[in-house]
Write an enzyme that holds these catalytic residues in place. Structure first.
Site, PDB file in Angstrom:
ATOM      1  N   CYS A   1     -14.940 -28.457  22.221  1.00 46.62           N
ATOM      2  CA  CYS A   1     -16.272 -27.848  22.154  1.00 46.62           C
ATOM      3  C   CYS A   1     -17.166 -28.868  22.838  1.00 46.62           C
ATOM      4  CB  CYS A   1     -16.644 -27.636  20.686  1.00 46.62           C
ATOM      5  SG  CYS A   1     -18.396 -27.742  20.275  1.00 46.62           S
TER       6      CYS A   1
ATOM      7  N   THR B   1     -22.070 -25.196  15.655  1.00 46.36           N
ATOM      8  CA  THR B   1     -21.532 -24.613  16.892  1.00 46.36           C
ATOM      9  C   THR B   1     -20.453 -23.571  16.624  1.00 46.36           C
ATOM     10  OG1 THR B   1     -19.808 -26.288  17.036  1.00 46.36           O
ATOM     11  CG2 THR B   1     -21.868 -26.763  18.208  1.00 46.36           C
TER      12      THR B   1
ATOM     13  N   CYS C   1     -19.928 -30.626  20.879  1.00 46.61           N
ATOM     14  CA  CYS C   1     -19.384 -31.514  19.829  1.00 46.61           C
ATOM     15  C   CYS C   1     -18.797 -32.761  20.475  1.00 46.61           C
ATOM     16  CB  CYS C   1     -18.292 -30.808  19.041  1.00 46.61           C
ATOM     17  SG  CYS C   1     -18.721 -29.164  18.459  1.00 46.61           S
TER      18      CYS C   1
ATOM     19  N   TRP D   1      -9.913 -34.586  13.306  1.00 49.35           N
ATOM     20  CA  TRP D   1     -10.309 -35.475  12.199  1.00 49.35           C
ATOM     21  C   TRP D   1      -9.096 -36.204  11.636  1.00 49.35           C
ATOM     22  CZ3 TRP D   1     -14.834 -37.161  12.329  1.00 49.35           C
ATOM     23  CH2 TRP D   1     -15.936 -36.349  12.628  1.00 49.35           C
TER      24      TRP D   1
ATOM     25  N   SER E   1     -15.653 -41.648   7.996  1.00 41.65           N
ATOM     26  CA  SER E   1     -16.083 -40.648   7.021  1.00 41.65           C
ATOM     27  C   SER E   1     -17.605 -40.436   7.096  1.00 41.65           C
ATOM     28  CB  SER E   1     -15.658 -41.117   5.624  1.00 41.65           C
ATOM     29  OG  SER E   1     -16.264 -40.333   4.656  1.00 41.65           O
TER      30      SER E   1
ATOM     31  N   HIS F   1     -18.260 -38.255  10.039  1.00 38.13           N
ATOM     32  CA  HIS F   1     -17.836 -36.901   9.684  1.00 38.13           C
ATOM     33  C   HIS F   1     -18.904 -36.240   8.786  1.00 38.13           C
ATOM     34  CE1 HIS F   1     -13.936 -34.551   8.326  1.00 38.13           C
ATOM     35  NE2 HIS F   1     -14.904 -33.730   8.688  1.00 38.13           N
TER      36      HIS F   1
ATOM     37  N   ARG G   1     -25.922 -29.488  16.347  1.00 33.35           N
ATOM     38  CA  ARG G   1     -26.162 -28.482  15.309  1.00 33.35           C
ATOM     39  C   ARG G   1     -24.896 -27.652  15.110  1.00 33.35           C
ATOM     40  NH1 ARG G   1     -29.571 -24.030  18.934  1.00 33.35           N
ATOM     41  NH2 ARG G   1     -27.790 -23.541  20.235  1.00 33.35           N
TER      42      ARG G   1
HETATM   43  P1  FAD Z   1     -13.418 -30.506   8.415  1.00 37.33           P
HETATM   44  O1  FAD Z   1     -14.834 -30.991   8.488  1.00 37.33           O
HETATM   45  O2  FAD Z   1     -12.744 -30.156   9.691  1.00 37.33           O
HETATM   46  O3  FAD Z   1     -12.611 -31.639   7.638  1.00 37.33           O
HETATM   47  C1  FAD Z   1     -11.179 -31.636   7.461  1.00 37.33           C
HETATM   48  C2  FAD Z   1     -10.861 -32.273   6.110  1.00 37.33           C
HETATM   49  O4  FAD Z   1     -11.351 -33.614   6.078  1.00 37.33           O
HETATM   50  C3  FAD Z   1     -11.566 -31.581   4.933  1.00 37.33           C
HETATM   51  O5  FAD Z   1     -10.814 -30.533   4.438  1.00 37.33           O
HETATM   52  C4  FAD Z   1     -11.722 -32.694   3.926  1.00 37.33           C
HETATM   53  O6  FAD Z   1     -10.567 -32.846   3.145  1.00 37.33           O
HETATM   54  C5  FAD Z   1     -11.852 -33.933   4.778  1.00 37.33           C
HETATM   55  N1  FAD Z   1     -13.255 -34.352   4.919  1.00 37.33           N
HETATM   56  C6  FAD Z   1     -14.325 -33.605   5.276  1.00 37.33           C
HETATM   57  N2  FAD Z   1     -15.427 -34.357   5.381  1.00 37.33           N
HETATM   58  C7  FAD Z   1     -15.054 -35.618   5.067  1.00 37.33           C
HETATM   59  C8  FAD Z   1     -15.746 -36.847   5.003  1.00 37.33           C
HETATM   60  N3  FAD Z   1     -17.041 -36.954   5.302  1.00 37.33           N
HETATM   61  N4  FAD Z   1     -15.064 -37.955   4.644  1.00 37.33           N
HETATM   62  C9  FAD Z   1     -13.736 -37.887   4.353  1.00 37.33           C
HETATM   63  N5  FAD Z   1     -13.023 -36.747   4.426  1.00 37.33           N
HETATM   64  C10 FAD Z   1     -13.670 -35.627   4.772  1.00 37.33           C
HETATM   65  N6  FAD Z   1     -19.123 -28.527  14.218  1.00 37.33           N
HETATM   66  C11 FAD Z   1     -20.387 -28.068  14.451  1.00 37.33           C
HETATM   67  O7  FAD Z   1     -20.743 -26.987  13.993  1.00 37.33           O
HETATM   68  N7  FAD Z   1     -21.274 -28.807  15.204  1.00 37.33           N
HETATM   69  C12 FAD Z   1     -20.935 -30.004  15.740  1.00 37.33           C
HETATM   70  O8  FAD Z   1     -21.743 -30.637  16.435  1.00 37.33           O
HETATM   71  C13 FAD Z   1     -19.613 -30.513  15.517  1.00 37.33           C
HETATM   72  N8  FAD Z   1     -19.207 -31.679  16.050  1.00 37.33           N
HETATM   73  C14 FAD Z   1     -17.922 -32.095  15.864  1.00 37.33           C
HETATM   74  C15 FAD Z   1     -17.498 -33.278  16.466  1.00 37.33           C
HETATM   75  C16 FAD Z   1     -16.198 -33.717  16.314  1.00 37.33           C
HETATM   76  C17 FAD Z   1     -15.777 -34.995  16.979  1.00 37.33           C
HETATM   77  C18 FAD Z   1     -15.277 -32.944  15.552  1.00 37.33           C
HETATM   78  C19 FAD Z   1     -13.838 -33.391  15.387  1.00 37.33           C
HETATM   79  C20 FAD Z   1     -15.683 -31.765  14.936  1.00 37.33           C
HETATM   80  C21 FAD Z   1     -17.007 -31.328  15.094  1.00 37.33           C
HETATM   81  N9  FAD Z   1     -17.444 -30.146  14.501  1.00 37.33           N
HETATM   82  C22 FAD Z   1     -18.720 -29.700  14.727  1.00 37.33           C
HETATM   83  C23 FAD Z   1     -16.577 -29.408  13.567  1.00 37.33           C
HETATM   84  C24 FAD Z   1     -16.808 -29.878  12.103  1.00 37.33           C
HETATM   85  O9  FAD Z   1     -16.780 -31.283  11.991  1.00 37.33           O
HETATM   86  C25 FAD Z   1     -15.726 -29.341  11.168  1.00 37.33           C
HETATM   87  O10 FAD Z   1     -14.454 -29.764  11.625  1.00 37.33           O
HETATM   88  C26 FAD Z   1     -15.746 -27.828  11.059  1.00 37.33           C
HETATM   89  O11 FAD Z   1     -17.030 -27.401  10.674  1.00 37.33           O
HETATM   90  C27 FAD Z   1     -14.706 -27.325  10.016  1.00 37.33           C
HETATM   91  O12 FAD Z   1     -14.986 -27.897   8.753  1.00 37.33           O
HETATM   92  P2  FAD Z   1     -13.996 -27.868   7.524  1.00 37.33           P
HETATM   93  O13 FAD Z   1     -14.807 -27.712   6.284  1.00 37.33           O
HETATM   94  O14 FAD Z   1     -12.907 -26.902   7.784  1.00 37.33           O
HETATM   95  O15 FAD Z   1     -13.324 -29.305   7.418  1.00 37.33           O
END
Ligand code: FAD
Length: 394
Positions: free
Chosen positions: A319, A156, A322, A167, A195, A198, A154
């Protein structure tokens, strides 16, 4: 708002979004019940494993501020809302959800779950490594035992530069040595898997999100739209991942009979799995379109080792919760890929061997990953309703 029911969502998938939604409705009850059984709810991983991709992993994220990017005034919030607390593993309950095991009690734990896969896990001498993940992850003495059902995936608060860097590194693995046309399908599939993972994580954190003004957990439609819903490609990649994991489950169906679970609930657990795989179909995904000839064999090796790197990059996540779900899901996809691509040319006996040798942790990851995707699809269906209600002013 998201994608239309009839949108074709991948080459090699002969099913529509609507058909997957239907399959998901049929298996939902059994998959939820399955991941809550004793066999499937425990997982083992090493939260202390060194990140091998950067010299100094701490260097990426010195301050807590890089774990904070969604809520601006974290410091004003109570301690239990801080990202370190939200993202930590729940070991506060009386039955100890996270346990350190010595090698001796490790064995007894495996016996407790009636698992005889230890002998199967190890590769025989000179055997080609078919794994898309690092098997040492689960054998490491520092690995902890976690009850997944008590540590839901969920929101975090983890984010910012460090998460973005992770990522970026994962997407950078999708860089095959040759850029010939033949590599395109492999490249496309690799990108979609990452993706889709993600986007699935983005769906969970939006669906189970903390509203810091009310202190309540619940779905956040705006967040879902910003992360996933406004990008049809991301939504379709979740469906793509559902199709490949479901196809891999369909593929092992004939060989499941020899798998040993635990005496008491052996039949029950097996029955649930059979109920699930019986709803699946071979047309979900055609893996034969990839890696067709000898030339493709080297691309397949490249694909395998690159995906293994994705599973290892999880060691760099800052984390714990995560990282744990990251390990579960990357290992789940790794297991699906092994089933899809390594069960192909083999004869019946060899296929049975590959399935017999699936380790407990591969099976747990595979079914939990399927449940993560199933939950994402249910949430997407729900977010669509919320969106329509909003548009219609209800
Ligand atoms: P991010 O999600 O960090 O994405 C970075 C960039 O990637 C974006 O700006 C966009 O350009 C691109 N992008 C985003 N989504 C996609 C997609 N689906 N396909 C292609 N490109 C894309 N957060 C939690 O709250 N709970 C969790 O359980 C959790 N687990 C995680 C597990 C891992 C392995 C990682 C690396 C991160 C996790 N996070 C978790 C953090 C979460 O995934 C995001 O990184 C965070 O919420 C910040 O999001 P953001 O909008 O800044 O962009």
């Amino acid at each position: 708002p998201v994608i239309s029911d009839e949108t074709p969502f991948c080459p090699g998938c002969d099913v529509s979004i609507a058909e997957i939604n239907n399959i998901n409705k049929k298996i939902r009850k059994d998959i939820v019940s399955l991941v809550n059984t004793d066999f499937f709810k425990y997982f083992k991983f090493d939260p202390f494993k060194k990140c091998t991709f950067w010299e100094n992993n701490d260097g990426l994220c010195f301050s807590r501020s890089c774990a904070v990017d969604v809520v601006e005034d974290w410091d004003k919030l109570p301690e239990y809302w801080q990202p370190e607390v939200l993202g930590s593993l729940d070991n506060a309950t009386s039955d100890e959800t996270v346990t350190h095991h010595t090698p001796e009690d490790d064995t007894s734990f495996l016996n407790e779950l009636c698992n005889d896969d230890k002998k199967k896990q190890f590769l025989e001498k000179n055997e080609h490594d078919l794994n898309y993940y690092d098997i040492n992850d689960f054998l490491n003495k520092d690995a902890v035992l976690v009850d997944l059902s008590k540590n839901p995936e969920r929101f975090t608060g983890y984010g910012g530069q460090q998460a973005g860097q992770i990522w970026k590194s994962i997407y950078a693995e999708n860089c095959f040595s040759s850029d010939e046309t033949d590599t395109c399908l492999a490249k496309d599939a690799f990108y979609r898997i990452v993706s889709g993972l993600h986007a699935s994580i983005g769906t969970h954190l939006s669906n189970d999100h903390l509203d810091t003004t009310t202190g309540k957990w619940g779905p956040d439609l705006d967040l879902f739209m910003a992360r996933v819903g406004n990008f049809p490609e991301r939504v379709s990649n979740i469906y793509f991942n559902y199709a490949i994991v479901a196809k891999s489950l369909w593929k092992i169906k004939p060989y499941l009979k020899d798998l040993d679970f635990c005496n008491d609930y052996d039949n029950d657990v097996k029955q649930k799995i059979i109920n699930i795989v019986s709803q699946l179909d071979s047309k979900l995904f055609d893996e034969d379109l990839m890696f067709k000839d000898d030339y493709d064999a080297s691309i397949k090796d490249d694909f395998r080792s690159r995906f293994k790197n994705v599973t290892k990059i999880m060691d760099c996540v800052h984390c714990d919760r995560c990282k744990m779900w990251g390990k579960v899901q990357t290992t789940g996809y790794a297991t699906s890929l092994k089933i899809l691509f390594e069960l192909n040319e083999a004869d019946e006996a060899s296929k049975q061997q590959v399935v017999n040798r699936l380790s407990k942790f591969e099976l747990i990851s595979l079914l939990n990953t399927f449940n993560r995707l199933s939950t994402s699809i249910q949430s997407i269906n729900n977010f669509e309703k919320l969106y329509e209600e909003r548009v219609n002013g209800q």
